[in-house]
Design a protein around this motif. Structure first.
Motif, PDB file in Angstrom:
ATOM      1  N   PHE A   1       0.840  -1.199   0.000  1.00  0.00           N
ATOM      2  CA  PHE A   1       0.000   0.000   0.000  1.00  0.00           C
ATOM      3  C   PHE A   1       0.874   1.248   0.000  1.00  0.00           C
ATOM      4  O   PHE A   1       0.701   2.163  -0.808  1.00  0.00           O
ATOM      5  CB  PHE A   1      -0.926  -0.002   1.229  1.00  0.00           C
ATOM      6  CG  PHE A   1      -1.499   1.349   1.545  1.00  0.00           C
ATOM      7  CD1 PHE A   1      -2.665   1.776   0.927  1.00  0.00           C
ATOM      8  CD2 PHE A   1      -0.858   2.216   2.419  1.00  0.00           C
ATOM      9  CE1 PHE A   1      -3.175   3.035   1.185  1.00  0.00           C
ATOM     10  CE2 PHE A   1      -1.361   3.481   2.682  1.00  0.00           C
ATOM     11  CZ  PHE A   1      -2.525   3.895   2.062  1.00  0.00           C
ATOM     12  N   GLU A   2       1.828   1.288   0.910  1.00  0.00           N
ATOM     13  CA  GLU A   2       2.690   2.464   1.036  1.00  0.00           C
ATOM     14  C   GLU A   2       3.518   2.697  -0.218  1.00  0.00           C
ATOM     15  O   GLU A   2       3.687   3.824  -0.658  1.00  0.00           O
ATOM     16  CB  GLU A   2       3.656   2.273   2.206  1.00  0.00           C
ATOM     17  CG  GLU A   2       3.023   2.497   3.551  1.00  0.00           C
ATOM     18  CD  GLU A   2       4.088   2.633   4.626  1.00  0.00           C
ATOM     19  OE1 GLU A   2       4.703   1.607   4.956  1.00  0.00           O
ATOM     20  OE2 GLU A   2       4.317   3.749   5.108  1.00  0.00           O
TER      21      GLU A   2
ATOM     22  N   ALA B   1       1.307   3.941  -3.054  1.00  0.00           N
ATOM     23  CA  ALA B   1       0.891   5.322  -2.810  1.00  0.00           C
ATOM     24  C   ALA B   1       2.057   6.271  -3.088  1.00  0.00           C
ATOM     25  O   ALA B   1       1.881   7.364  -3.632  1.00  0.00           O
ATOM     26  CB  ALA B   1       0.397   5.471  -1.374  1.00  0.00           C
TER      27      ALA B   1
ATOM     28  N   ALA C   1      -3.393   4.770  -7.149  1.00  0.00           N
ATOM     29  CA  ALA C   1      -4.101   4.955  -5.883  1.00  0.00           C
ATOM     30  C   ALA C   1      -5.145   3.854  -5.703  1.00  0.00           C
ATOM     31  O   ALA C   1      -5.357   3.347  -4.606  1.00  0.00           O
ATOM     32  CB  ALA C   1      -4.765   6.335  -5.850  1.00  0.00           C
ATOM     33  N   LYS C   2      -5.763   3.455  -6.798  1.00  0.00           N
ATOM     34  CA  LYS C   2      -6.764   2.389  -6.742  1.00  0.00           C
ATOM     35  C   LYS C   2      -6.128   1.059  -6.330  1.00  0.00           C
ATOM     36  O   LYS C   2      -6.665   0.326  -5.499  1.00  0.00           O
ATOM     37  CB  LYS C   2      -7.404   2.246  -8.125  1.00  0.00           C
ATOM     38  CG  LYS C   2      -8.516   1.244  -8.181  1.00  0.00           C
ATOM     39  CD  LYS C   2      -8.971   1.068  -9.627  1.00  0.00           C
ATOM     40  CE  LYS C   2     -10.215   0.196  -9.655  1.00  0.00           C
ATOM     41  NZ  LYS C   2     -11.177   0.673 -10.648  1.00  0.00           N
TER      42      LYS C   2
ATOM     43  N   ALA D   1      -3.373   0.749  -4.629  1.00  0.00           N
ATOM     44  CA  ALA D   1      -2.961   0.889  -3.229  1.00  0.00           C
ATOM     45  C   ALA D   1      -4.147   0.612  -2.316  1.00  0.00           C
ATOM     46  O   ALA D   1      -4.031  -0.107  -1.311  1.00  0.00           O
ATOM     47  CB  ALA D   1      -2.403   2.288  -2.974  1.00  0.00           C
ATOM     48  N   SER D   2      -5.281   1.147  -2.684  1.00  0.00           N
ATOM     49  CA  SER D   2      -6.470   0.963  -1.870  1.00  0.00           C
ATOM     50  C   SER D   2      -6.883  -0.523  -1.848  1.00  0.00           C
ATOM     51  O   SER D   2      -7.288  -1.047  -0.804  1.00  0.00           O
ATOM     52  CB  SER D   2      -7.559   1.866  -2.426  1.00  0.00           C
ATOM     53  OG  SER D   2      -8.731   1.720  -1.703  1.00  0.00           O
TER      54      SER D   2
ATOM     55  N   PHE E   1      -4.771  -2.251   0.570  1.00  0.00           N
ATOM     56  CA  PHE E   1      -5.201  -1.966   1.934  1.00  0.00           C
ATOM     57  C   PHE E   1      -6.364  -2.866   2.340  1.00  0.00           C
ATOM     58  O   PHE E   1      -6.421  -3.344   3.476  1.00  0.00           O
ATOM     59  CB  PHE E   1      -5.575  -0.492   2.128  1.00  0.00           C
ATOM     60  CG  PHE E   1      -6.064  -0.264   3.524  1.00  0.00           C
ATOM     61  CD1 PHE E   1      -5.160  -0.243   4.573  1.00  0.00           C
ATOM     62  CD2 PHE E   1      -7.409  -0.161   3.803  1.00  0.00           C
ATOM     63  CE1 PHE E   1      -5.598  -0.095   5.883  1.00  0.00           C
ATOM     64  CE2 PHE E   1      -7.858  -0.019   5.106  1.00  0.00           C
ATOM     65  CZ  PHE E   1      -6.951   0.022   6.145  1.00  0.00           C
ATOM     66  N   HIS E   2      -7.279  -3.135   1.418  1.00  0.00           N
ATOM     67  CA  HIS E   2      -8.413  -3.998   1.772  1.00  0.00           C
ATOM     68  C   HIS E   2      -7.963  -5.442   2.012  1.00  0.00           C
ATOM     69  O   HIS E   2      -8.521  -6.133   2.863  1.00  0.00           O
ATOM     70  CB  HIS E   2      -9.515  -3.899   0.732  1.00  0.00           C
ATOM     71  CG  HIS E   2     -10.145  -2.541   0.732  1.00  0.00           C
ATOM     72  ND1 HIS E   2     -10.734  -2.023   1.855  1.00  0.00           N
ATOM     73  CD2 HIS E   2     -10.211  -1.579  -0.203  1.00  0.00           C
ATOM     74  CE1 HIS E   2     -11.157  -0.796   1.594  1.00  0.00           C
ATOM     75  NE2 HIS E   2     -10.838  -0.508   0.350  1.00  0.00           N
TER      76      HIS E   2
ATOM     77  N   PHE F   1      -5.535  11.451  -0.128  1.00  0.00           N
ATOM     78  CA  PHE F   1      -5.071  10.062  -0.131  1.00  0.00           C
ATOM     79  C   PHE F   1      -3.541  10.018  -0.097  1.00  0.00           C
ATOM     80  O   PHE F   1      -2.928   9.341   0.725  1.00  0.00           O
ATOM     81  CB  PHE F   1      -5.582   9.332  -1.380  1.00  0.00           C
ATOM     82  CG  PHE F   1      -4.830   8.072  -1.694  1.00  0.00           C
ATOM     83  CD1 PHE F   1      -5.180   6.877  -1.091  1.00  0.00           C
ATOM     84  CD2 PHE F   1      -3.745   8.096  -2.564  1.00  0.00           C
ATOM     85  CE1 PHE F   1      -4.460   5.719  -1.352  1.00  0.00           C
ATOM     86  CE2 PHE F   1      -3.019   6.944  -2.831  1.00  0.00           C
ATOM     87  CZ  PHE F   1      -3.381   5.753  -2.217  1.00  0.00           C
TER      88      PHE F   1
ATOM     89  N   ALA G   1      -1.192   8.718   2.998  1.00  0.00           N
ATOM     90  CA  ALA G   1      -0.321   7.568   2.765  1.00  0.00           C
ATOM     91  C   ALA G   1       1.119   7.949   3.078  1.00  0.00           C
ATOM     92  O   ALA G   1       1.891   7.159   3.635  1.00  0.00           O
ATOM     93  CB  ALA G   1      -0.453   7.101   1.320  1.00  0.00           C
TER      94      ALA G   1
ATOM     95  N   SER H   1      -7.340   5.101   2.425  1.00  0.00           N
ATOM     96  CA  SER H   1      -8.174   4.266   1.587  1.00  0.00           C
ATOM     97  C   SER H   1      -9.615   4.812   1.531  1.00  0.00           C
ATOM     98  O   SER H   1     -10.258   4.793   0.471  1.00  0.00           O
ATOM     99  CB  SER H   1      -8.117   2.846   2.124  1.00  0.00           C
ATOM    100  OG  SER H   1      -8.906   2.002   1.363  1.00  0.00           O
TER     101      SER H   1
ATOM    102  N   PHE I   1      -9.695   7.568  -0.850  1.00  0.00           N
ATOM    103  CA  PHE I   1      -9.695   7.077  -2.221  1.00  0.00           C
ATOM    104  C   PHE I   1     -11.102   6.677  -2.664  1.00  0.00           C
ATOM    105  O   PHE I   1     -11.491   6.928  -3.804  1.00  0.00           O
ATOM    106  CB  PHE I   1      -8.724   5.904  -2.413  1.00  0.00           C
ATOM    107  CG  PHE I   1      -8.789   5.387  -3.813  1.00  0.00           C
ATOM    108  CD1 PHE I   1      -8.209   6.111  -4.845  1.00  0.00           C
ATOM    109  CD2 PHE I   1      -9.501   4.246  -4.127  1.00  0.00           C
ATOM    110  CE1 PHE I   1      -8.324   5.692  -6.157  1.00  0.00           C
ATOM    111  CE2 PHE I   1      -9.628   3.820  -5.439  1.00  0.00           C
ATOM    112  CZ  PHE I   1      -9.025   4.547  -6.457  1.00  0.00           C
TER     113      PHE I   1
END
Lengths: 244, 244
Positions: free
Chosen positions: A49-50, A53, A69-70, A72-73, A76-77, B49, B53, B73, B76
Motif C-alpha cells: 500500500f505504502e 501510494a 491509488a486504486k 494501493a487501496s 489496503f483492503h 489520499f 499515505a 483508503s 480514495f
C-alpha cells in the motif's frame, strides 16, 4: 503426516491440506506457522500500500496516479481481511506482523525506485514473486486459510497495468529495456536475500514451507522452492522484453 | 433566482437547492459550476489520499500506520464516488480535476509536515476547513449533488484520531503546543491563499459560491465565507489546546 513434497503437484489434498482451520489449528506448531504467514502477508500488503501510494506521486498523468491509488487501496483492503482473520483467531495483528516488518522495510528501502518505470517494474516483480511464493505455500494450508490467502492474491490488477506501460516505454526507447532489466535483477536479488533471512529466523513457518510440520527443517527444499520462483521470474521478464 | 444569502441559514431550500440535478443542470452556468466543484473535490480527495499515505510512513507504531492507511483508503473511495459521478454526467474526470491540481499540489508542497504530529494537525485542519467549505457550498446545490457532497465529507474519522493523539502529545510535553499552534496558523494561511487563487480563477464556481448563478460575482460575500471558516478554525484550535 503426509503432505505433497513438491508444491507443483496439486492432486488430491492430503494431511493438513484436507483439513479445515478448526481441526488443523489444534496443533500448536501449525497454528504458529499460519499466524506467521498471515502476519507476513498482512505486513506485506501494508508495505505494498505504502509503496504504491508513494509511486502514485511519480505518475506522469492524473489518470495513472488514480490507477495507482486504486491499486494501493485494493492492497489496503487485503490488509484488512488478513488482520480481521488474525483478530478472529484471537491473535493481535500488530504482534503477528512485527517479526516481518524489518525485512520488508529493508527490502523497500534498498529498492526505492528512482522513476515511474522502475516503480512499475518493482510493483510487477514484487507482486508476481509474492504471489508465486504464497501459491507454493497455499497447497500446504488448511482449506480455510488457503481460501483467504488465494483471495488476497487476486484482483489487484497491477500486473496488466504495469506490463502495458513498461512494454510501451521499451518500444518507444529500446535502451530503457537494458536499464530496467538490471533493475529487475537487483529487485530479485534483494527479495531473495530478505526472504532467506526470514526463513532462517522463523522456525514454525520454515518447517511448514518445506513440506510438513512434523518433518523437520530441510534447507534444500527451501532452496528448490526459491529456484522455482526464480525461474518463473526469469520467464516473466523475458516475456516483458527484459533479459533477467 | 433565489438562493439563501447566507449559508448558515438552512431553512426551506429555495431556488436551485429545491431542484434535482436533472432540472438544475439544464442551466449551463450551474452545470459548469458543479463540474468545477466535483473536480476540485475529487482532486482534493486524491491529494488527501497521497498525503495520508505519506504520513503513514511517519507513524510511530504499526497500529498508527494501519489507522492512517485506512483513512487514506477511505479518501480514495470518496475520490471514486466523485469521479464516477462526473463520468455519469458525461464529464471526463481528469479534465474536471486538472484546473485544481496546481493549487492543491502547491498547498501540499508548501506545507509538507516535518513529523508525525505536524502531519496529524495538518490532516485535522485540512479536513475541517475543507469540510466547512463544502458544507457552506452544499446548501446552494441541487439535491442530488448536495447528497453526494455531504456523503463524501463524512465518515473518514480523521478528526477524532488526530485530536486524541495531539492532545496526548501536548499533555506529555506542553511546549509541543506552541510549535503546533504556529504550524496550524501557517496551514490556514496557505489554505486561504490557495483558495482565493482558485476562486479568482474560476468564474462559474465563484459565482455559485457567492449566492446564485444569476447574481454576479461578489468578492465581499466570498470574504465573509472565508471569515466564517477562519472563525470555526480558531475555535477548533482553541479546543485542541492550540492558540490559533
Amino acid at each position: 503426516m503426509e503432505t505433497p513434497d513438491n508444491a507443483t503437484e496439486t492432486s488430491e489434498p492430503t494431511g493438513i491440506a484436507a483439513q479445515d482451520w478448526a481441526t488443523a489449528s489444534a496443533e500448536p506448531q501449525y497454528r504458529a506457522a499460519v499466524v506467521d504467514l498471515l502476519g507476513a502477508l498482512a505486513y506485506g500488503e501494508l508495505a505494498a500500500f505504502e509503496r504504491l501510494a508513494e509511486d502514485a506521486k511519480l505518475a506522469p498523468t492524473l489518470a495513472d496516479k488514480a490507477e495507482l491509488a486504486k491499486m494501493a487501496s485494493a492492497e489496503f483492503h487485503h490488509f484488512e481481511r488478513l488482520t480481521d482473520r488474525l483478530t478472529a483467531v484471537d491473535v493481535e495483528p500488530t504482534g503477528a506482523m512485527e517479526p516481518f516488518a524489518k525485512a520488508l522495510d529493508d527490502f523497500h528501502r534498498q529498492t526505492a525506485p528512482s522513476d515511474w518505470l522502475e516503480g512499475l517494474v518493482k510493483a510487477y516483480v514484487g507482486d508476481s514473486i509474492a504471489s508465486d511464493f504464497y501459491r507454493e505455500v497455499a497447497v500446504r494450508l488448511d482449506s480455510d486459510t488457503r481460501s483467504l490467502v488465494l483471495a488476497v492474491l487476486d484482483d489487484t490488477g497491477h500486473g496488466n497495468f504495469a506490463v502495458e506501460k513498461v512494454r510501451a516505454a521499451i518500444e518507444a526507447d529500446p535502451r530503457v529495456g537494458g536499464r530496467l532489466a538490471l533493475w529487475a535483477r537487483r529487485l530479485m536479488g534483494e527479495a531473495l536475500s530478505q526472504a532467506q533471512r526470514v526463513v532462517a529466523d522463523r522456525d514454525a513457518l520454515s518447517t511448514m514451507l518445506v513440506g510438513g510440520v512434523a518433518d523437520g527443517f530441510d534447507l534444500a527444499e527451501v532452496g528448490r522452492m526459491f529456484s522455482r520462483i526464480t525461474e518463473a521470474h526469469t520467464k516473466r521478464m523475458a516475456a516483458l522484453g527484459l533479459a533477467a
